[in-house]
Write an enzyme that holds these catalytic residues in place. Structure first.
Site, PDB file in Angstrom:
ATOM      1  N   ALA A  94     -28.430   4.918 -32.050  1.00 28.83           N
ATOM      2  CA  ALA A  94     -28.984   3.874 -32.908  1.00 28.83           C
ATOM      3  C   ALA A  94     -29.809   2.924 -32.039  1.00 28.83           C
ATOM      4  O   ALA A  94     -29.670   2.880 -30.817  1.00 28.83           O
ATOM      5  CB  ALA A  94     -27.864   3.122 -33.618  1.00 28.83           C
TER       6      ALA A  94
ATOM      7  N   GLY B  34     -25.445   7.673 -32.620  1.00 26.39           N
ATOM      8  CA  GLY B  34     -25.892   7.994 -33.976  1.00 26.39           C
ATOM      9  C   GLY B  34     -26.583   9.334 -34.078  1.00 26.39           C
ATOM     10  O   GLY B  34     -26.586   9.967 -35.136  1.00 26.39           O
TER      11      GLY B  34
ATOM     12  N   GLU C 152     -23.884  11.786 -34.469  1.00 27.81           N
ATOM     13  CA  GLU C 152     -23.361  11.634 -35.825  1.00 27.81           C
ATOM     14  C   GLU C 152     -24.290  12.288 -36.852  1.00 27.81           C
ATOM     15  O   GLU C 152     -23.829  12.898 -37.828  1.00 27.81           O
ATOM     16  CB  GLU C 152     -23.165  10.151 -36.133  1.00 27.81           C
ATOM     17  CG  GLU C 152     -22.001   9.551 -35.354  1.00 27.81           C
ATOM     18  CD  GLU C 152     -21.898   8.048 -35.499  1.00 27.81           C
ATOM     19  OE1 GLU C 152     -20.904   7.578 -36.065  1.00 27.81           O
ATOM     20  OE2 GLU C 152     -22.833   7.338 -35.040  1.00 27.81           O
TER      21      GLU C 152
ATOM     22  N   GLU D  74     -20.553   4.862 -27.482  1.00 29.32           N
ATOM     23  CA  GLU D  74     -20.482   3.497 -28.022  1.00 29.32           C
ATOM     24  C   GLU D  74     -19.533   2.595 -27.236  1.00 29.32           C
ATOM     25  O   GLU D  74     -19.787   1.393 -27.088  1.00 29.32           O
ATOM     26  CB  GLU D  74     -20.053   3.542 -29.498  1.00 29.32           C
ATOM     27  CG  GLU D  74     -21.115   4.065 -30.456  1.00 29.32           C
ATOM     28  CD  GLU D  74     -21.109   5.576 -30.590  1.00 29.32           C
ATOM     29  OE1 GLU D  74     -21.830   6.096 -31.458  1.00 29.32           O
ATOM     30  OE2 GLU D  74     -20.373   6.246 -29.825  1.00 29.32           O
TER      31      GLU D  74
END
Length: 255
Positions: free
Chosen positions: A65, A110, A113, A133
């Site tokens: 992200a 992300g 993911e 993260e």
């Protein structure tokens, strides 16, 4: 909607979607989710599509992200950003045809993911995976804590989630995160081969297999078995009849 990050193209019944933000290693931001949400709607309304391939431009699939966008968010704004990503990735997984991630490079945070939200993952030999993260004092926000143990196992998932370690494609294959590894120059060809193979099957059958299998994972075995039984009869009288008749007549079915 005019896309500034997504680059879609269509070959027959297969759509190739390239995430194009290479200067930021294709990092996911608000604009990406807006475009992806809109793009998914166009796919849902197109009955001709039989498969979707997602890849990244440059040396990353998606490197995570967009930290520059996230750093100023309040806890409430961060929860809203997580909710948007989860909604879009769930919509992606609910598409009535297979979604294939062609992972060309870094799939971190992300990006991993996003890859896990797809149905299959084909990795370039130089791809790298991780949920880093915790290195930033954060946790995954797009269902990484839930999809990862379902794809691998609890111990491997916790290992990746708590160490933030980045693994190579071979390790990802052993962990069952990916189904196949291809040489970088062969990655898209292999993804397209798989997409075309599935597109040649009965479209209703493929849709039902995906729907029943995904929903069944959220049920008890007995309830999932009943779900399969209920949908088993759906193709009879239409697509299933044509497939069985073609088999008996030794010809290709006309879907």
């Amino acid at each position: 909607m005019e896309y500034t990050i997504l680059k879609p193209s269509t070959e027959g019944t297969v759509v190739l979607l390239t995430i194009s933000r290479p200067s930021a290693l294709n990092a996911l931001n608000t604009r990406f989710f807006e475009e992806m949400d809109h793009f998914i709607s166009t796919l849902e309304s197109n009955p001709e599509i039989r498969a979707l391939i997602i890849t990244g431009e440059g040396k990353a699939f998606v490197a995570g992200a967009d930290i520059a966008e996230m750093v100023g968010k309040s806890p409430e704004e961060a929860r809203a950003f997580s909710a948007v990503g989860q909604k879009v990735f769930n919509r992606l997984g609910d598409l009535p045809f297979p979604v294939i991630a062609a992972i060309n490079g870094f799939a971190l945070g992300g990006g991993m993911e996003l890859a896990m939200a797809c149905d299959f993952r084909i990795a370039s030999a130089n791809a790298r995976f991780g949920q880093p993260e915790v290195n930033l004092g954060l946790i995954p926000g797009y269902a990484g804590t839930q999809r990862l143990p379902r794809l691998t196992n609890l111990a491997d998932a916790l290992y990746l989630l708590t160490t933030g370690e980045v693994i190579d494609a071979e390790t990802a294959l052993r962990m069952r995160l990916v189904q196949k590894i291809a040489q970088p120059e062969e990655l898209l060809d292999e993804a397209k081969r798989l997409a075309v193979l599935i597109a040649s099957k009965g479209p209703l059958a493929v849709k039902l297999v995906k729907e029943v299998t995904r929903k069944g994972l959220e049920m008890s075995f007995h309830d999932a078995e009943k779900l399969e039984q209920n949908h088993f009869g759906d193709p009879f009288g239409n697509e299933g009849k044509e497939g069985m008749t073609a088999f008996l007549e030794k010809r290709k079915p006309n879907w």
